[in-house]
Design an enzyme around this catalytic site. Structure first.
Site, mmCIF file in Angstrom:
data_model
loop_
_atom_site.group_PDB
_atom_site.id
_atom_site.type_symbol
_atom_site.label_atom_id
_atom_site.label_comp_id
_atom_site.label_asym_id
_atom_site.label_seq_id
_atom_site.Cartn_x
_atom_site.Cartn_y
_atom_site.Cartn_z
ATOM 1 N N ASP A 189 -6.186 7.545 3.475
ATOM 2 C CA ASP A 189 -7.477 6.872 3.522
ATOM 3 C C ASP A 189 -7.672 5.926 2.347
ATOM 4 O OD1 ASP A 189 -8.391 7.861 5.896
ATOM 5 O OD2 ASP A 189 -9.664 9.423 5.040
ATOM 6 N N LYS A 220 -11.134 3.600 5.988
ATOM 7 C CA LYS A 220 -12.354 3.187 6.658
ATOM 8 C C LYS A 220 -13.425 2.881 5.635
ATOM 9 C CE LYS A 220 -12.585 6.985 9.096
ATOM 10 N NZ LYS A 220 -11.273 7.549 8.781
ATOM 11 N N MET A 255 -22.259 8.236 0.650
ATOM 12 C CA MET A 255 -22.225 7.003 1.439
ATOM 13 C C MET A 255 -23.601 6.426 1.718
ATOM 14 S SD MET A 255 -19.309 8.281 4.125
ATOM 15 C CE MET A 255 -20.076 9.890 4.300
#
Length: 283
Positions: free
Chosen positions: A48, A70, A183
């Site tokens: 990732d 991502k 996030m």
């Protein structure tokens, strides 16, 4: 970096198995011994956005490295395709290590990937990692619990499917509690407003830690009423973690980590990144 040979340990990676490995929050020294042993024996590493380059370097030179990072509105590979990729690699009888920033089961989509693999009859092992909430807050000198400040801690995501921020605000806005938002930097103004609207005082301490545990770490603290503006003024970008609660008031008293003491003074991209800061956040 060599992996210590412990007296008792499980076997290395097996052909046809998939290992969901938490890479930790950024500092490669927070990586687990089990994770390091598996990466060192992998045929292929699927990794990732927030995996430290030093962890990838543990893989054998001949191992295939596949980046599937991502960030919000910027997925190198959609989740369904990542699931299919892991399935195909396992069916090719390869030793597959799936490296995820933080912990695979804490906002890492590890459960989604494991469901697909288990349904297909693939053997899966999960190796926990130091999740960002624990690692980043510790490096910032902000304890998540404290007898005088917080008797509980809650982890929440600021980025839900379809970009919504639809959380259980009455539960999150309880006193004597620490809330960690993953996030949520792009929605910080709304998040802070929701906490105030649901009962937390505007003066409640709150902070954002950018690129925590790395030599590029920055900490911005304020209160709920002013945090979003402070973060905007300071130009804070993802990856960042938000902590809300009176424990934030212990910063900078308990701050111990000095990023400027790291060997390199300028920020470096994580593995797979083309620039230091992407346009969005890990999802």
């Amino acid at each position: 970096m060599s992996v210590p040979d412990l007296a008792v340990h499980r076997p290395g990676p097996l052909p046809g198995w998939v290992y969901l490995v938490g890479a930790g929050p950024g500092d490669p020294e927070l990586f687990t011994l089990r994770g390091a042993r598996l990466v060192a024996g992998a045929d292929v590493v699927v990794y990732d956005n927030l995996v430290a380059p030093a962890i990838l370097d543990l893989a054998p030179p001949q191992a295939e490295r596949i980046y599937v990072g991502k960030k919000a509105a910027d997925h190198s590979l959609p989740q369904d395709e990542i699931n299919r990729l892991l399935l195909e690699l396992a069916r090719q009888n390869k030793r597959v290590v799936r490296l995820k920033g933080g912990d695979p089961f804490i906002f890492g989509r590890g459960g989604e990937e494991m469901e697909v693999l288990v349904d297909a009859g693939i053997h899966v092992e999960v190796i926990p990692g130091v999740t960002a909430a624990a690692g980043v807050s510790a490096y910032a000198g902000i304890p998540l619990t404290h007898r005088e400040h917080a008797q509980s801690v809650v982890f929440a995501t600021g980025f839900l499917k379809e970009g919504k921020v639809d959380l259980d605000w009455p539960m999150l806005a309880r006193p004597q509690q620490t809330v960690v938002i993953y996030m949520g930097i792009s929605r910080l103004a709304d998040i802070c407003a929701q906490f105030i609207a649901h009962g937390l005082a505007p003066t409640t301490p709150a902070g954002v830690i950018e690129r925590g545990t790395t030599h590029a770490q920055r900490v911005v603290v304020a209160d709920l009423a002013t945090l979003a503006q402070r973060v905007l003024e300071e130009g804070v970008r993802p990856p960042s973690l938000t902590v809300i609660g009176s424990v934030v008031g212990l910063y900078p008293k308990l701050a111990w980590f000095e990023p400027q003491d790291q060997p390199q003074a300028s920020p470096l991209p994580h593995a797979g990144c083309a620039v230091v800061h992407g346009a969005g956040e890990r999802s």
